[in-house]
Design an enzyme around this catalytic site. Structure first.
Site, PDB file in Angstrom:
ATOM      1  N   GLU A  64      59.028 -27.516 -44.847  1.00 13.15           N
ATOM      2  CA  GLU A  64      60.249 -26.701 -44.779  1.00 13.15           C
ATOM      3  C   GLU A  64      61.407 -27.519 -44.229  1.00 13.15           C
ATOM      4  O   GLU A  64      61.212 -28.650 -43.747  1.00 13.15           O
ATOM      5  CB  GLU A  64      60.006 -25.494 -43.847  1.00 13.15           C
ATOM      6  CG  GLU A  64      59.689 -25.932 -42.414  1.00 13.15           C
ATOM      7  CD  GLU A  64      59.457 -24.781 -41.440  1.00 13.15           C
ATOM      8  OE1 GLU A  64      59.011 -23.699 -41.856  1.00 13.15           O
ATOM      9  OE2 GLU A  64      59.726 -24.999 -40.232  1.00 13.15           O
ATOM     10  N   HIS A  66      65.552 -26.636 -42.285  1.00 10.25           N
ATOM     11  CA  HIS A  66      66.449 -25.610 -41.734  1.00 10.25           C
ATOM     12  C   HIS A  66      67.518 -26.287 -40.900  1.00 10.25           C
ATOM     13  O   HIS A  66      67.395 -27.485 -40.584  1.00 10.25           O
ATOM     14  CB  HIS A  66      65.658 -24.590 -40.902  1.00 10.25           C
ATOM     15  CG  HIS A  66      64.527 -25.196 -40.117  1.00 10.25           C
ATOM     16  ND1 HIS A  66      64.726 -26.114 -39.119  1.00 10.25           N
ATOM     17  CD2 HIS A  66      63.178 -25.065 -40.234  1.00 10.25           C
ATOM     18  CE1 HIS A  66      63.558 -26.485 -38.633  1.00 10.25           C
ATOM     19  NE2 HIS A  66      62.595 -25.880 -39.292  1.00 10.25           N
ATOM     20  N   HIS A  70      64.036 -29.371 -34.121  1.00  8.67           N
ATOM     21  CA  HIS A  70      62.803 -29.259 -33.342  1.00  8.67           C
ATOM     22  C   HIS A  70      62.661 -30.504 -32.479  1.00  8.67           C
ATOM     23  O   HIS A  70      63.010 -31.603 -32.906  1.00  8.67           O
ATOM     24  CB  HIS A  70      61.556 -29.266 -34.227  1.00  8.67           C
ATOM     25  CG  HIS A  70      61.378 -28.089 -35.119  1.00  8.67           C
ATOM     26  ND1 HIS A  70      61.464 -26.796 -34.688  1.00  8.67           N
ATOM     27  CD2 HIS A  70      61.057 -28.020 -36.436  1.00  8.67           C
ATOM     28  CE1 HIS A  70      61.218 -25.984 -35.696  1.00  8.67           C
ATOM     29  NE2 HIS A  70      60.974 -26.691 -36.779  1.00  8.67           N
ATOM     30  N   HIS A 104      60.129 -31.367 -43.261  1.00  8.03           N
ATOM     31  CA  HIS A 104      59.117 -31.775 -42.275  1.00  8.03           C
ATOM     32  C   HIS A 104      57.826 -30.982 -42.452  1.00  8.03           C
ATOM     33  O   HIS A 104      57.842 -29.834 -42.891  1.00  8.03           O
ATOM     34  CB  HIS A 104      59.648 -31.622 -40.846  1.00  8.03           C
ATOM     35  CG  HIS A 104      60.105 -30.239 -40.491  1.00  8.03           C
ATOM     36  ND1 HIS A 104      61.314 -29.749 -40.917  1.00  8.03           N
ATOM     37  CD2 HIS A 104      59.516 -29.249 -39.775  1.00  8.03           C
ATOM     38  CE1 HIS A 104      61.465 -28.513 -40.452  1.00  8.03           C
ATOM     39  NE2 HIS A 104      60.385 -28.173 -39.772  1.00  8.03           N
ATOM     40  N   CYS A 118      56.456 -27.257 -29.364  1.00  8.45           N
ATOM     41  CA  CYS A 118      57.654 -27.316 -30.187  1.00  8.45           C
ATOM     42  C   CYS A 118      58.761 -26.538 -29.486  1.00  8.45           C
ATOM     43  O   CYS A 118      58.623 -25.349 -29.233  1.00  8.45           O
ATOM     44  CB  CYS A 118      57.377 -26.729 -31.572  1.00  8.45           C
ATOM     45  SG  CYS A 118      58.836 -26.738 -32.644  1.00  8.45           S
TER      46      CYS A 118
HETATM   47 MN    MN Z   1      60.405 -26.165 -38.860  1.00  8.74          MN
END
Ligand code: MN
Length: 154
Positions: A64, A66, A70, A104, A118
């Site tokens: 994914e 975004h 992270h 990632h 995370c």
């Molecule tokens: Mn992610």
């Protein structure tokens, strides 16, 4: 101020007191395998959340991207991750950051569980999944193709 100190004792198998072991995602459009989620800390007044994800041997997170970032700290085991166009071997105590809008995925490729902390924004955009075209572009790179088949080299 009514925030109180939280001390969650951990077990040998990476569970924390009074933290639910949750399915990875509610979104079942996304492809993933053998992965669980525990939210270790979030709270009003915090702009971030700390989560622990763990995949069993051969498990993987969703591929994914975004806008939010992270910071990932490997806490258990070894595996590989794809960030952007780089496939990296990762092991306990390594830190990997994921910049905005960067593909990632994390994979437990080494025959053992892979667990990581995370850190993420509390308020964040919804992850985008790769289209067929995106996947074709990624797989044009042999090392990424091997990674996506869970057969990374090295
Ligand atoms: Mn992610």
């Amino acid at each position: 101020m009514n925030e109180r100190t939280i001390h969650r004792k951990a077990t040998e198998d990476y569970r924390w007191d009074q933290v639910d072991l949750l399915p990875y995602k509610e979104d079942d459009r996304a492809l993933f395998k053998a992965i669980t989620r525990q939210t270790l800390f979030s709270g009003p007044g915090m702009n971030g959340e700390l989560r622990y994800f763990e995949m069993a041997a051969d498990g993987f997170s969703t591929l994914e991207r975004h806008e939010h970032m992270h910071a990932v700290l490997i806490l258990r085991g070894r595996g590989h991750c794809l960030v952007g166009d780089e496939v990296r071997a990762i092991e306990t105590r390594d830190l990997v950051t994921v910049p905005p809008m960067t593909w990632h995925q994390f994979r437990a490729t080494q025959g053992e569980p892979l667990g990581f902390l995370c850190m993420v924004n509390a308020e964040r955009d919804k992850p985008q999944l790769p289209t067929a075209d995106d996947l074709a572009r990624l797989k044009a790179d042999p090392k990424i193709a091997a990674f996506l088949e869970s057969k990374p080299r090295g």
